[in-house]
Design a protein around this motif. Structure first.
Motif, PDB file in Angstrom:
ATOM      1  N   TRP A   2      -4.989  19.857  48.746  1.00 55.40           N
ATOM      2  CA  TRP A   2      -3.734  20.412  49.221  1.00 55.40           C
ATOM      3  C   TRP A   2      -3.045  21.110  48.073  1.00 55.40           C
ATOM      4  O   TRP A   2      -3.293  20.830  46.913  1.00 55.40           O
ATOM      5  CB  TRP A   2      -2.829  19.304  49.746  1.00 55.40           C
ATOM      6  CG  TRP A   2      -3.326  18.647  50.993  1.00 55.40           C
ATOM      7  CD1 TRP A   2      -4.450  18.973  51.702  1.00 55.40           C
ATOM      8  CD2 TRP A   2      -2.743  17.551  51.657  1.00 55.40           C
ATOM      9  NE1 TRP A   2      -4.583  18.142  52.777  1.00 55.40           N
ATOM     10  CE2 TRP A   2      -3.547  17.255  52.778  1.00 55.40           C
ATOM     11  CE3 TRP A   2      -1.620  16.782  51.439  1.00 55.40           C
ATOM     12  CZ2 TRP A   2      -3.249  16.227  53.657  1.00 55.40           C
ATOM     13  CZ3 TRP A   2      -1.326  15.755  52.317  1.00 55.40           C
ATOM     14  CH2 TRP A   2      -2.134  15.497  53.417  1.00 55.40           C
ATOM     15  N   ASP A   3      -2.126  21.999  48.400  1.00 56.08           N
ATOM     16  CA  ASP A   3      -1.413  22.688  47.333  1.00 56.08           C
ATOM     17  C   ASP A   3      -0.222  21.863  46.863  1.00 56.08           C
ATOM     18  O   ASP A   3       0.194  20.911  47.502  1.00 56.08           O
ATOM     19  CB  ASP A   3      -0.989  24.085  47.789  1.00 56.08           C
ATOM     20  CG  ASP A   3      -0.045  24.058  48.985  1.00 56.08           C
ATOM     21  OD1 ASP A   3       0.817  23.156  49.047  1.00 56.08           O
ATOM     22  OD2 ASP A   3      -0.161  24.935  49.844  1.00 56.08           O
ATOM     23  N   LEU A  32       5.294  14.796  49.045  1.00 59.67           N
ATOM     24  CA  LEU A  32       4.661  13.604  49.597  1.00 59.67           C
ATOM     25  C   LEU A  32       4.542  12.525  48.524  1.00 59.67           C
ATOM     26  O   LEU A  32       4.867  11.360  48.754  1.00 59.67           O
ATOM     27  CB  LEU A  32       3.283  13.949  50.159  1.00 59.67           C
ATOM     28  CG  LEU A  32       2.468  12.772  50.711  1.00 59.67           C
ATOM     29  CD1 LEU A  32       3.211  12.070  51.833  1.00 59.67           C
ATOM     30  CD2 LEU A  32       1.110  13.269  51.182  1.00 59.67           C
ATOM     31  N   HIS A  57      -3.589   9.364  49.656  1.00 59.51           N
ATOM     32  CA  HIS A  57      -2.969  10.304  48.723  1.00 59.51           C
ATOM     33  C   HIS A  57      -3.815  10.410  47.448  1.00 59.51           C
ATOM     34  O   HIS A  57      -4.062  11.516  46.950  1.00 59.51           O
ATOM     35  CB  HIS A  57      -1.545   9.875  48.383  1.00 59.51           C
ATOM     36  CG  HIS A  57      -0.847  10.847  47.504  1.00 59.51           C
ATOM     37  ND1 HIS A  57      -0.404  12.071  47.946  1.00 59.51           N
ATOM     38  CD2 HIS A  57      -0.535  10.804  46.187  1.00 59.51           C
ATOM     39  CE1 HIS A  57       0.164  12.734  46.956  1.00 59.51           C
ATOM     40  NE2 HIS A  57       0.089  11.982  45.869  1.00 59.51           N
ATOM     41  N   THR A  88       2.810  20.919  49.031  1.00 57.56           N
ATOM     42  CA  THR A  88       2.623  19.816  49.974  1.00 57.56           C
ATOM     43  C   THR A  88       2.535  18.491  49.240  1.00 57.56           C
ATOM     44  O   THR A  88       3.157  17.506  49.641  1.00 57.56           O
ATOM     45  CB  THR A  88       1.331  20.034  50.794  1.00 57.56           C
ATOM     46  OG1 THR A  88       1.398  21.310  51.424  1.00 57.56           O
ATOM     47  CG2 THR A  88       1.155  18.954  51.832  1.00 57.56           C
TER      48      THR A  88
END
Length: 193
Positions: free
Chosen positions: A14-15, A22, A71, A18
């Motif tokens: 993901w960039d 999170l 994550h 984002t």
């Protein structure tokens, strides 16, 4: 054949736009929503994190571990893992303590309702049954596997081995306790009776 992706294989997918918000939320949760005994507070209000008024929700306990694991898997960020690992270890100890009869299956704690019953207390299946809940156990089993991978990723081989052993024990117990051979299906729950 089931393939499990290891944290050692993780690549950021993901960039930053984002990932950063999170991660900020996950770190805030790890730093502020975990009680000393490792219980994950399920709700946030104007006064801060709090327990649900009808009893002890338990699905957020393994889901906390899984959120941190996913994550870490998406980012490969060892610094993040090292920061949240103390909270993860407390939460996992709380989860393991839910196996009150030591059979390898996690029991849902009493709900604290006036009837004194032991009700299921998870968001997905919040109905009046409980004690040995197959869905919550499936989440707990997945969380144990994630903890083994996180500990290995963090360089703690002894903790990784403990979590792998707990995972194997819980998988075996899940199949032993929840499988109904006569009907060729898994039971959803087993009441105290």
């Amino acid at each position: 054949e089931i393939y499990t992706l290891s944290l050692h294989d993780a690549l950021p997918i993901w960039d930053a736009a984002t990932i950063q918000p999170l991660e900020k939320e996950l770190v805030f949760f790890a730093d502020h929503a975990i009680e000393q005994d490792g219980f994950v507070m399920p709700r946030w209000g104007t006064e801060g994190f709090y327990r649900a008024p009808w009893g002890k929700l338990v699905d957020q306990v393994p889901q906390f571990v899984l959120a941190m694991y996913l994550h870490a898997l998406n980012t490969g960020d060892r610094g993040f893992v090292r920061h949240v690992m103390p909270a993860l270890e407390r939460v996992t100890a709380n989860m393991l303590a839910m196996d009150t009869d030591r059979d390898g299956v996690f029991e849902v704690p009493g709900s604290g309702l006036a009837d004194g019953g032991r009700h299921c207390s998870g968001w997905f299946d919040i109905v009046n049954f409980g004690h040995k809940d197959a869905l919550i156990n499936a989440w707990c089993i997945a969380a144990l596997e994630g903890m083994a991978d996180l500990a290995a990723f963090d360089g703690n081989a002894s903790a990784a081995a403990r979590y792998k052993a707990a995972h194997r024990r819980s998988v075996e117990a899940y199949n032993r306790v929840f499988w109904d051979d006569a009907h060729s299906l898994y039971m959803d729950w087993i009441d105290v009776r």
